[in-house]
Write a protein that holds these residues in place. Structure first.
Motif, PDB file in Angstrom:
ATOM      1  N   LEU A 114     -37.426  -3.184  23.135  1.00  0.00           N
ATOM      2  CA  LEU A 114     -36.843  -4.424  22.621  1.00  0.00           C
ATOM      3  C   LEU A 114     -37.816  -5.140  21.693  1.00  0.00           C
ATOM      4  N   SER A 115     -39.101  -5.120  22.019  1.00  0.00           N
ATOM      5  CA  SER A 115     -40.101  -5.726  21.131  1.00  0.00           C
ATOM      6  C   SER A 115     -40.105  -5.035  19.769  1.00  0.00           C
ATOM      7  N   LEU A 116     -40.031  -3.714  19.787  1.00  0.00           N
ATOM      8  CA  LEU A 116     -40.012  -2.958  18.542  1.00  0.00           C
ATOM      9  C   LEU A 116     -38.759  -3.245  17.733  1.00  0.00           C
ATOM     10  N   VAL A 117     -37.605  -3.221  18.387  1.00  0.00           N
ATOM     11  CA  VAL A 117     -36.340  -3.334  17.663  1.00  0.00           C
ATOM     12  C   VAL A 117     -36.099  -4.750  17.159  1.00  0.00           C
ATOM     13  N   PHE A 118     -36.393  -5.767  17.974  1.00  0.00           N
ATOM     14  CA  PHE A 118     -36.165  -7.145  17.541  1.00  0.00           C
ATOM     15  C   PHE A 118     -37.026  -7.491  16.326  1.00  0.00           C
ATOM     16  N   THR A 186     -46.438 -11.276  27.116  1.00  0.00           N
ATOM     17  CA  THR A 186     -46.907 -12.252  28.103  1.00  0.00           C
ATOM     18  C   THR A 186     -48.421 -12.225  28.269  1.00  0.00           C
ATOM     19  N   ASP A 187     -49.058 -11.101  27.916  1.00  0.00           N
ATOM     20  CA  ASP A 187     -50.517 -11.008  28.029  1.00  0.00           C
ATOM     21  C   ASP A 187     -51.218 -11.695  26.866  1.00  0.00           C
ATOM     22  N   ASP A 188     -50.758 -11.400  25.640  1.00  0.00           N
ATOM     23  CA  ASP A 188     -51.385 -11.973  24.445  1.00  0.00           C
ATOM     24  C   ASP A 188     -50.384 -11.908  23.296  1.00  0.00           C
ATOM     25  N   PRO A 189     -49.660 -12.994  23.029  1.00  0.00           N
ATOM     26  CA  PRO A 189     -48.630 -12.966  21.970  1.00  0.00           C
ATOM     27  C   PRO A 189     -49.179 -12.588  20.600  1.00  0.00           C
ATOM     28  N   GLN A 191     -51.882 -10.660  19.823  1.00  0.00           N
ATOM     29  CA  GLN A 191     -52.163  -9.233  19.773  1.00  0.00           C
ATOM     30  C   GLN A 191     -50.887  -8.405  19.852  1.00  0.00           C
ATOM     31  N   TRP A 192     -49.898  -8.914  20.576  1.00  0.00           N
ATOM     32  CA  TRP A 192     -48.587  -8.255  20.627  1.00  0.00           C
ATOM     33  C   TRP A 192     -48.007  -8.097  19.225  1.00  0.00           C
ATOM     34  N   ALA A 193     -48.064  -9.167  18.436  1.00  0.00           N
ATOM     35  CA  ALA A 193     -47.507  -9.135  17.083  1.00  0.00           C
ATOM     36  C   ALA A 193     -48.338  -8.265  16.152  1.00  0.00           C
ATOM     37  N   TRP A 194     -49.662  -8.410  16.200  1.00  0.00           N
ATOM     38  CA  TRP A 194     -50.507  -7.626  15.298  1.00  0.00           C
ATOM     39  C   TRP A 194     -50.376  -6.131  15.564  1.00  0.00           C
ATOM     40  N   ASN A 195     -50.320  -5.745  16.838  1.00  0.00           N
ATOM     41  CA  ASN A 195     -50.236  -4.319  17.164  1.00  0.00           C
ATOM     42  C   ASN A 195     -48.865  -3.722  16.869  1.00  0.00           C
ATOM     43  N   LEU A 196     -47.834  -4.567  16.777  1.00  0.00           N
ATOM     44  CA  LEU A 196     -46.497  -4.063  16.468  1.00  0.00           C
ATOM     45  C   LEU A 196     -46.141  -4.195  14.988  1.00  0.00           C
ATOM     46  N   LEU A 197     -47.023  -4.768  14.190  1.00  0.00           N
ATOM     47  CA  LEU A 197     -46.702  -5.008  12.784  1.00  0.00           C
ATOM     48  C   LEU A 197     -46.407  -3.714  12.032  1.00  0.00           C
ATOM     49  N   LEU A 198     -47.252  -2.711  12.196  1.00  0.00           N
ATOM     50  CA  LEU A 198     -47.019  -1.437  11.503  1.00  0.00           C
ATOM     51  C   LEU A 198     -45.780  -0.713  12.027  1.00  0.00           C
ATOM     52  N   PRO A 199     -45.565  -0.621  13.344  1.00  0.00           N
ATOM     53  CA  PRO A 199     -44.286  -0.041  13.803  1.00  0.00           C
ATOM     54  C   PRO A 199     -43.075  -0.795  13.283  1.00  0.00           C
ATOM     55  N   TRP A 200     -43.151  -2.122  13.240  1.00  0.00           N
ATOM     56  CA  TRP A 200     -42.037  -2.902  12.687  1.00  0.00           C
ATOM     57  C   TRP A 200     -41.775  -2.508  11.240  1.00  0.00           C
TER      58      TRP A 200
END
Length: 329
Positions: A114-118, A186-189, A191-200
């Motif tokens: 869901l994080s990836l797709v949204f 929930t751990d680190d918003p 870092q969550w965004a930065w690490n998913l930027l390329l997959p997005w």
């Protein structure tokens, strides 16, 4: 509105029930000894027979399906050989390989997908719709030709090619971002965004190309309608005609495409998840198919079907918001 929502909910339940019947029958009638696969190649015939009894493989298919439906509503008890494990509703069964509850397994993987797709959906809508509107607005000019060429290249390029190029350039040569690894929101918003930027970006660039082509075609059709010519004849500004009137009328097919793409991408972004090492639904589904873990396969297919049905129901509501000419029926 109440009647519309009631009909959509009833239609969604019937659709999901039909999907469950088809999926259950297709996968549980597949050739091969499920008990042997579950027990392993070194099991004796007696052990295989014991596993078959635990899995109730000797029962008729309709009886096993009815037990499956009962588990979804009220939960179910499963024998693991030495103990009895209770699976709370909605129970999708136990994994043949790990004896883990399928529902718990899916819930552990679902936030990743869901994080990836949204995130990718936000990007592909912004890039795709924006490019399509600009291309239709600049029809016949150099801008349109360039954008059309870019979208065609995007449609023809596999997602793993774009993903590899982004990792090589952004993470390797320029070192602007670390190589992606999933961090829970929930751990680190941040870092969550930065690490998913390329997959997005990898997933969004592919989908945005399709949205750009569809938006352009729909915009050109809407711009040729009589009410648009009337607005222009009354001296309404071009930007207002494009943004307030033409775009709203052109959004219906875009909403439909987005609903289908969102639902299917929840479990269909396998290449993106594999390339970036994201432990999502897609990767787990591929693994379950390889090891013939039928409860996991059936459960995940049902979850993906649930998201497709819900996304299309939401799309029906958005039709009326985007275009006032649409009547909810």
């Amino acid at each position: 509105m109440t009647g519309f929502l009631a009909r959509r909910v009833l239609g969604a339940v019937i659709t999901l029930l039909a999907i469950s019947v088809i999926v259950y029958v297709v996968f549980y009638v597949t050739p091969g000894n499920v008990a042997q696969i579950t027990c392993g190649p070194r099991c004796s015939p007696a052990q295989v027979q014991q596993v078959a009894g635990q899995l109730h493989l000797g029962d008729p298919l309709y009886a096993r399906y009815w037990d499956f439906l009962q588990g979804l509503v009220a939960g179910q008890d499963y024998s693991t050989g030495t103990s009895v494990q209770h699976c709370s509703a909605p129970c999708l069964g136990l994994s043949y390989q790990s004896d883990q509850q399928v529902t718990a397994l899916i819930l552990a993987k679902l936030p990743v997908s869901l994080s990836l797709v949204f995130g990718a959906m936000v990007l592909w809508l912004i890039l795709g719709v924006g490019t399509g509107v600009l291309s239709a607005w600049r029809r016949g000019r150099l801008t349109e030709r360039l954008l059309t060429g870019i979208t065609l290249a995007g449609v023809a390029t596999p997602v793993f090619v774009i993903g590899l190029l982004l990792m090589i350039v952004v993470c390797g040569q320029l070192q602007l971002l670390p190589f992606p690894q999933y961090v829970a929101f929930t751990d680190d918003p941040e870092q969550w965004a930065w690490n998913l930027l390329l997959p997005w970006l990898s997933l969004a660039l592919i989908e945005a190309a399709a949205f750009a082509r569809l938006t352009r075609a729909s915009m050109l059709e809407t711009l040729a309608e009589d009410h648009i010519r009337t607005f222009r004849a009354y001296g309404v500004g071009e930007r207002s005609v494009i943004g307030r009137h033409a775009l709203r009328g052109a959004l219906a097919p875009v909403i439909a495409l987005n609903a289908n793409n969102f639902g299917s991408a929840v479990g269909g972004a396998v290449l993106t998840e594999t390339l970036f090492g994201l432990p999502g639904i897609g990767q787990e589904l591929v693994h379950a198919v390889k090891v013939v873990d039928l409860p996991v396969v059936v459960g995940m297919v049902l979850v993906i079907g649930f998201f497709v049905v819900v996304a299309n129901a939401v799309a029906d509501l958005l039709y009326a918001v985007a275009d006032r000419r649409v009547v909810l029926a």
